[in-house]
Scaffold this motif. Structure first.
Motif, PDB file in Angstrom:
ATOM      1  N   ASN A 305       0.828  -1.209   0.000  1.00 36.36           N
ATOM      2  CA  ASN A 305       0.000   0.000   0.000  1.00 36.36           C
ATOM      3  C   ASN A 305       0.864   1.261   0.000  1.00 36.36           C
ATOM      4  O   ASN A 305       0.621   2.199  -0.772  1.00 36.36           O
ATOM      5  CB  ASN A 305      -0.918  -0.002   1.225  1.00 36.36           C
ATOM      6  N   LYS A 306       1.864   1.282   0.876  1.00 40.39           N
ATOM      7  CA  LYS A 306       2.755   2.440   0.965  1.00 40.39           C
ATOM      8  C   LYS A 306       3.538   2.630  -0.331  1.00 40.39           C
ATOM      9  O   LYS A 306       3.645   3.757  -0.847  1.00 40.39           O
ATOM     10  CB  LYS A 306       3.706   2.271   2.147  1.00 40.39           C
ATOM     11  N   MET A 307       4.082   1.543  -0.858  1.00 42.00           N
ATOM     12  CA  MET A 307       4.899   1.653  -2.072  1.00 42.00           C
ATOM     13  C   MET A 307       4.061   2.105  -3.266  1.00 42.00           C
ATOM     14  O   MET A 307       4.549   2.797  -4.157  1.00 42.00           O
ATOM     15  CB  MET A 307       5.601   0.320  -2.353  1.00 42.00           C
ATOM     16  N   THR A 308       2.783   1.709  -3.277  1.00 42.58           N
ATOM     17  CA  THR A 308       1.894   2.165  -4.349  1.00 42.58           C
ATOM     18  C   THR A 308       1.555   3.638  -4.170  1.00 42.58           C
ATOM     19  O   THR A 308       1.518   4.407  -5.132  1.00 42.58           O
ATOM     20  CB  THR A 308       0.603   1.331  -4.370  1.00 42.58           C
ATOM     21  N   SER A 309       1.313   4.049  -2.936  1.00 37.82           N
ATOM     22  CA  SER A 309       0.890   5.430  -2.666  1.00 37.82           C
ATOM     23  C   SER A 309       1.943   6.452  -3.070  1.00 37.82           C
ATOM     24  O   SER A 309       1.612   7.563  -3.476  1.00 37.82           O
ATOM     25  CB  SER A 309       0.539   5.600  -1.189  1.00 37.82           C
ATOM     26  N   ILE A 310       3.223   6.079  -2.977  1.00 36.84           N
ATOM     27  CA  ILE A 310       4.277   7.045  -3.317  1.00 36.84           C
ATOM     28  C   ILE A 310       4.674   6.964  -4.799  1.00 36.84           C
ATOM     29  O   ILE A 310       5.547   7.713  -5.244  1.00 36.84           O
ATOM     30  CB  ILE A 310       5.532   6.838  -2.441  1.00 36.84           C
ATOM     31  N   GLY A 311       4.049   6.038  -5.553  1.00 38.87           N
ATOM     32  CA  GLY A 311       4.298   5.965  -6.984  1.00 38.87           C
ATOM     33  C   GLY A 311       5.345   4.976  -7.423  1.00 38.87           C
ATOM     34  O   GLY A 311       5.654   4.875  -8.614  1.00 38.87           O
ATOM     35  N   LEU A 312       5.929   4.223  -6.485  1.00 40.19           N
ATOM     36  CA  LEU A 312       6.972   3.260  -6.865  1.00 40.19           C
ATOM     37  C   LEU A 312       6.401   2.153  -7.744  1.00 40.19           C
ATOM     38  O   LEU A 312       7.055   1.712  -8.695  1.00 40.19           O
ATOM     39  CB  LEU A 312       7.623   2.664  -5.608  1.00 40.19           C
ATOM     40  N   LEU A 313       5.200   1.709  -7.422  1.00 39.14           N
ATOM     41  CA  LEU A 313       4.607   0.576  -8.147  1.00 39.14           C
ATOM     42  C   LEU A 313       3.677   1.097  -9.240  1.00 39.14           C
ATOM     43  O   LEU A 313       2.467   0.802  -9.272  1.00 39.14           O
ATOM     44  CB  LEU A 313       3.868  -0.337  -7.169  1.00 39.14           C
ATOM     45  N   ALA A 314       4.233   1.843 -10.143  1.00 35.66           N
ATOM     46  CA  ALA A 314       3.469   2.370 -11.271  1.00 35.66           C
ATOM     47  C   ALA A 314       3.310   1.293 -12.339  1.00 35.66           C
ATOM     48  O   ALA A 314       4.127   0.380 -12.457  1.00 35.66           O
ATOM     49  CB  ALA A 314       4.182   3.586 -11.843  1.00 35.66           C
ATOM     50  N   GLU A 315       2.254   1.411 -13.121  1.00 35.21           N
ATOM     51  CA  GLU A 315       1.970   0.394 -14.140  1.00 35.21           C
ATOM     52  C   GLU A 315       3.148   0.247 -15.098  1.00 35.21           C
ATOM     53  O   GLU A 315       3.701   1.226 -15.592  1.00 35.21           O
ATOM     54  CB  GLU A 315       0.707   0.778 -14.914  1.00 35.21           C
ATOM     55  N   GLY A 316       3.510  -1.016 -15.338  1.00 39.96           N
ATOM     56  CA  GLY A 316       4.576  -1.314 -16.286  1.00 39.96           C
ATOM     57  C   GLY A 316       5.978  -1.150 -15.758  1.00 39.96           C
ATOM     58  O   GLY A 316       6.953  -1.387 -16.484  1.00 39.96           O
ATOM     59  N   SER A 317       6.141  -0.766 -14.508  1.00 41.29           N
ATOM     60  CA  SER A 317       7.481  -0.542 -13.955  1.00 41.29           C
ATOM     61  C   SER A 317       8.156  -1.869 -13.621  1.00 41.29           C
ATOM     62  O   SER A 317       7.488  -2.875 -13.380  1.00 41.29           O
ATOM     63  CB  SER A 317       7.392   0.314 -12.691  1.00 41.29           C
ATOM     64  N   PRO A 318       9.501  -1.896 -13.614  1.00 41.90           N
ATOM     65  CA  PRO A 318      10.211  -3.131 -13.243  1.00 41.90           C
ATOM     66  C   PRO A 318       9.917  -3.546 -11.805  1.00 41.90           C
ATOM     67  O   PRO A 318       9.972  -4.727 -11.475  1.00 41.90           O
ATOM     68  CB  PRO A 318      11.686  -2.763 -13.441  1.00 41.90           C
ATOM     69  N   GLN A 319       9.608  -2.576 -10.944  1.00 44.55           N
ATOM     70  CA  GLN A 319       9.285  -2.902  -9.556  1.00 44.55           C
ATOM     71  C   GLN A 319       7.985  -3.701  -9.471  1.00 44.55           C
ATOM     72  O   GLN A 319       7.861  -4.626  -8.659  1.00 44.55           O
ATOM     73  CB  GLN A 319       9.163  -1.620  -8.720  1.00 44.55           C
ATOM     74  N   VAL A 320       7.024  -3.352 -10.310  1.00 45.54           N
ATOM     75  CA  VAL A 320       5.763  -4.103 -10.341  1.00 45.54           C
ATOM     76  C   VAL A 320       6.012  -5.527 -10.796  1.00 45.54           C
ATOM     77  O   VAL A 320       5.461  -6.481 -10.241  1.00 45.54           O
ATOM     78  CB  VAL A 320       4.732  -3.402 -11.265  1.00 45.54           C
ATOM     79  N   LYS A 321       6.846  -5.688 -11.808  1.00 46.53           N
ATOM     80  CA  LYS A 321       7.166  -7.040 -12.282  1.00 46.53           C
ATOM     81  C   LYS A 321       7.841  -7.842 -11.173  1.00 46.53           C
ATOM     82  O   LYS A 321       7.530  -9.028 -10.967  1.00 46.53           O
ATOM     83  CB  LYS A 321       8.089  -6.981 -13.502  1.00 46.53           C
TER      84      LYS A 321
END
Length: 560
Positions: A305-321
């Protein structure tokens, strides 16, 4: 169909009323019964079972409450009787088993029971307790709770004896130095106690320079530690590693968001974790990216939740993968031992876009949502079957879809019920599923269904009034062999001619399954229950949090 169900419902009620006259309580029903003080024959719940109940539930009454409750010696009378009867070593071994296997819902009851053994047991019990202290209190949080409870239980003016000091010294000195350094910096305080406080009363010491270094840091702080153990070419590799680690821990405390690059260097260079990072730096994408690289599965789930809220887990990012790959890795899921309900709770919380507490909000990433859903299905492989025969009965009255689960507010009661139905279908060989309101409706739920398919079946059943006796009446009428009835309801029951307790008693008597159990899961707590608090074969779950499935399993297996 409705007319047919109503007719069967009437026939079930009539059957209960017309079957053989029940054996009166003043007559012995089975040889394992005993006469109570009032002259009735009952089953005795022995002290060991009551003790197990306390360790799992936090009280000796058969009720698991999702709210934390203050514990005291008065809630562990069975334990005190076991100690008085010379069974202390057996009790300590039981506590050790429950701790190592992770079988308790909450930490406090287990640590309190352990402290009672260590402080109030006989000599052999105390010796056994202190012998296994480091196995039960595996992290500093456990140790702090043990110390707090021990002080409360001790007589005024009594100190720490030789055995207790030796055990706590072992806790600090038998670890690898770098592991101890991580522990004392990650978990610094709890319940008003710190490592320095513990050291002042127990005086842990070691002949190893590396352990001396960690103890000096924990008790005296960095400046005195570095004065005693200065950087030098003569230091061993182990000592040099420790000094660099502590230097990084101290440096990162003083850094701000403007120095995020240095924060990242320290995290990656010294394997620092979130607890080491100052709050002001936890809004940085770079910092969270560094933390994510080596973050364990459970910690990663808690911080999505925190990582998404700050924008780290943006769509298509390597972090999401990276996150999605971990969530769908069966080996990682199995090693993390994540229960399906915990995974579903993480999914529903993430989908909701806001936390249960606090003001944190986020926009859920679709890829992560799909990965969490897949992880939910994969995590069923972590659940071991009990081998029992189940009837899982879901209340389909309107209120089950209108309210929130107490203890899991991001989930509606009917969704949590369906998830548990799936778990049973996928892990247990013998099961029956029914929906009930004022009538009973069998449900065909198979192990290859997903959550939406199960919910669709539930939603197609007409709503009605609530009669929680229906599952037992249905099993009796159809001659079904059921070991465990699990009723998911909001306890707003009033309809029908038979009390749920009487329906279970009739079922036990005529099925021959005299120890058939009933678990009543009150998804919302209104202060009432349909379970008989004096029946050891009935269990109340008041609210439904992530610990409830483990409590239910322990009860089903007869461990309390």
């Amino acid at each position: 169909m409705a007319q047919q169900n109503q007719q069967q419902n009437h026939q079930q009620n009539q059957l209960v009323m017309e079957v053989d006259e029940p054996v009166p309580q003043t007559e012995q029903l089975r040889m394992d019964q005993t006469r109570n003080d009032a002259g009735g024959f009952v089953w005795v719940v022995d002290d060991m079972k009551r003790f197990r109940r306390f360790v799992v539930l936090g009280s000796e009454t058969p009720t698991y409450n999702t709210d934390d409750r203050k514990l005291g010696r008065e809630n562990a009378q069975s334990l005190l009787r076991l100690l008085k009867n010379g069974r202390g070593i057996e009790v300590v071994n039981e506590i050790l088993k429950y701790s190592v296997e992770g079988r308790t819902a909450k930490l406090n009851p287990l640590i309190l029971a352990f402290a009672i053994c260590a402080r109030l047991g006989d000599l052999k019990t105390k010796q056994r307790a202190y012998e296994v202290l480091d196995q039960i209190c595996r992290i500093p949080t456990h140790l702090f709770l043990f110390v707090v409870n021990s002080k409360i239980l001790s007589k005024p003016g009594s100190g720490w004896g030789k055995a207790s000091r030796k055990a706590i010294k072992k806790w600090y000195t038998q670890k690898e130095a770098i592991k101890l350094a991580m522990d004392v910096t990650k978990y610094q305080k709890c319940e008003g106690w710190s490592h320095a406080d513990i050291a002042r009363v127990t005086h842990p010491m070691s002949d190893k320079p590396s352990i001396q270094c960690v103890l000096k840091y924990a008790v005296r702080g960095y400046e005195e530690m570095i004065a005693s153990f200065p950087m030098s070419q003569d230091n061993t590799n182990e000592l040099e590693t420790l000094l660099n680690f502590f230097k990084a821990v101290e440096e990162i405390k003083k850094l701000t968001t403007k120095e995020e690059d240095r924060v990242v260097e320290l995290i990656e260079g010294q394997n620092l974790v979130r607890e080491h990072v100052p709050t002001g730096c936890l809004g940085s994408m770079k910092v969270w990216n560094a933390l994510l690289k080596k973050m364990p599965m459970t910690a990663m789930m808690h911080n999505l939740n925190k990582m998404t809220s700050i924008g780290l887990l943006a769509e298509g990012s390597p972090q999401v993968k990276n996150v999605c790959d971990k969530l769908q890795n069966e080996d990682l899921l199995r090693n993390a031992r994540i229960h399906p309900f915990n995974m579903l709770l993480a999914l529903k919380t993430y989908e909701s876009g806001k936390g249960e507490k606090g003001s944190l909000e986020w926009k859920a990433n679709v890829e992560i949502t799909k990965a969490l859903e897949k992880a939910f299905y994969l995590s069923f492989k972590n659940v071991e079957p009990t081998g029992k025969s189940y009837m899982l009965a879901m209340d389909v009255s309107g209120s089950m879809q209108a309210s929130e689960c107490i203890g899991a507010s991001t989930m509606k009661p009917h969704v949590a019920s369906a998830a548990m139905a799936m778990m049973t279908a996928r892990t247990e060989e013998h099961h029956e599923f029914v929906a009930f309101s004022h009538e009973i409706v069998p449900m065909k739920i198979s192990s290859n269904m997903n959550l939406d398919e199960v919910l669709k079946i539930c939603n197609e059943i007409p709503m009605g009034s609530t009669d929680c006796a229906q599952p037992m009446l249905y099993a009796l009428y159809n001659n079904l062999k059921i070991d465990v009835f699990i009723v998911y309801t909001d306890s707003e029951t009033y309809y029908g001619d038979v009390h749920p307790r009487e329906a279970l008693a009739k079922y036990r008597h005529h099925s021959g399954i005299h120890n058939a159990k009933l678990i009543v899961v009150a998804m919302t707590s209104n202060g009432f229950t349909i379970a008989d608090p004096d029946d050891p074969g009935m269990l109340d779950i008041v609210g439904f949090d992530s610990a409830a499935p483990q409590v239910m399993r322990e009860f089903i297996l007869g461990n309390f």
